[in-house]
Scaffold this active site. Structure first.
Site, short mmCIF file in Angstrom:
data_model
loop_
_atom_site.label_atom_id
_atom_site.label_comp_id
_atom_site.label_asym_id
_atom_site.label_seq_id
_atom_site.Cartn_x
_atom_site.Cartn_y
_atom_site.Cartn_z
N ASP A 156 -14.18 -4.00 5.93
CA ASP A 156 -15.30 -4.18 6.28
C ASP A 156 -15.64 -5.70 5.33
O ASP A 156 -15.39 -6.64 4.51
CB ASP A 156 -15.82 -2.54 5.74
N HIS A 203 9.02 7.74 1.15
CA HIS A 203 9.24 9.73 1.19
C HIS A 203 8.33 9.86 2.32
O HIS A 203 8.40 11.05 2.67
CB HIS A 203 8.29 9.62 -0.18
#
Length: 145
Positions: free
Chosen positions: A8, A98
């Site tokens: 942004d 993970h």
């Protein structure tokens, strides 16, 4: 890797630093905006980068806003996206190993450029371990359905 990046207006100044760094590491990167520091809304850039990653056009994505939180929430609304917001490298590494994250986000008001580079490097260098983690990622994907 071929990466998509977006931010942004708050993350706009950090974005070219990260783009240059990713290129130095030997990866391709495409900027999905914004193209100025004029006030804008992070959800549109989080969504655009997430759609590009989810469609398979890019191997992963990098998102930057003030905290990394809002833009990662927007990205996570796109099916197939596992975006993580990180303010340190260890979580970035483990998120890929993970959770098989495919977008990393951080906040330009939270981390400086050097820490942001460390986060990106750890995330890019990490590999999904599979094994016991694959079942959990599959469970996350089932929640989306």
């Amino acid at each position: 890797m071929k990466l998509a990046i977006g931010s942004d207006h708050v993350g706009f100044e950090l974005k070219p630093i990260i783009i240059d760094y990713v290129k130095e590491l030997g990866h391709e990167i495409e900027d999905f905006g914004p193209n100025s520091s004029e006030r804008t809304d992070y959800p549109q850039y989080g969504k655009k980068v997430a759609e590009e990653v989810a469609s398979g056009n890019f191997d992963g994505g990098i998102l930057i806003c003030g905290t990394g939180v809002g833009i990662s929430i927007a990205a996570n609304k796109v099916k197939g996206i596992r975006a993580v917001v990180c303010s340190e490298p260890y979580s970035a590494k483990l998120s890929k190993e993970h959770n098989n994250t495919n977008i990393v986000a951080f906040g330009s008001r939270v981390v400086g450029s050097e820490l942001a580079k460390m986060i990106v490097k750890e995330w890019l260098d990490a590999t999904f371990e599979g094994g016991r983690h694959a079942k959990r990622v599959e469970m996350i994907q089932q929640i989306e359905s």
